[in-house]
Design a protein around this motif. Sequence first.
Motif, PDB file in Angstrom:
ATOM      1  N   ALA A  10      59.033  17.862 -73.204  1.00 27.06           N
ATOM      2  CA  ALA A  10      57.658  17.562 -72.783  1.00 27.06           C
ATOM      3  C   ALA A  10      56.719  18.714 -73.114  1.00 27.06           C
ATOM      4  N   SER A  44      50.019  21.719 -66.375  1.00 32.26           N
ATOM      5  CA  SER A  44      51.413  21.458 -66.038  1.00 32.26           C
ATOM      6  C   SER A  44      51.652  21.684 -64.556  1.00 32.26           C
ATOM      7  N   THR A  48      57.097  20.762 -64.402  1.00 36.62           N
ATOM      8  CA  THR A  48      58.057  19.780 -64.914  1.00 36.62           C
ATOM      9  C   THR A  48      57.421  18.896 -65.975  1.00 36.62           C
ATOM     10  N   LYS A  49      56.303  18.308 -65.635  1.00 39.35           N
ATOM     11  CA  LYS A  49      55.606  17.472 -66.613  1.00 39.35           C
ATOM     12  C   LYS A  49      54.297  18.142 -67.018  1.00 39.35           C
ATOM     13  N   ASP A  59      49.928  11.997 -70.370  1.00 40.51           N
ATOM     14  CA  ASP A  59      50.965  12.610 -69.537  1.00 40.51           C
ATOM     15  C   ASP A  59      52.242  12.718 -70.352  1.00 40.51           C
ATOM     16  N   ILE A  73      56.166  13.334 -69.975  1.00 45.40           N
ATOM     17  CA  ILE A  73      57.176  13.256 -68.929  1.00 45.40           C
ATOM     18  C   ILE A  73      58.568  13.452 -69.540  1.00 45.40           C
ATOM     19  N   SER A 104      61.195  13.260 -74.334  1.00 44.08           N
ATOM     20  CA  SER A 104      60.042  13.062 -73.455  1.00 44.08           C
ATOM     21  C   SER A 104      59.278  11.796 -73.841  1.00 44.08           C
TER      22      SER A 104
END
Length: 106
Positions: free
Chosen positions: A37, A56, A59-60, A77, A79, A85
């Motif tokens: 990601a 950020s 994590t994402k 987004d 992910i 990702s």
Amino acid sequence: MKRCWILAIVALAGCATSAQGLLESPIEAEVTSTKTAQVFATCVVETLSFGGQLRSDGTKYWVIRNNVYGAPISRWDFIPTDSGSRAELRTSININTGKGKVEACA
């Protein structure tokens, strides 16, 4: 009475003109990648010509595009998935979203 309608329209329009409002909007497009990601999002923000903002939560990642008045109009987004990702587009105006450039970064 006219004034009430105008205030109601302005209030409703404001729902999608925030980063959070865009997050709650339906997904308009989805692009998958074998990249992480972070790598995927970094490529996109460096490639897009509209000067998106990379953010950020650890994590994402997400890239927000603002209009000339500073109001967010689209959000990508990024992910993490088991195989890399996924990028999801949410937008209030489905014009010049950068989808082709996101696909090129995938």
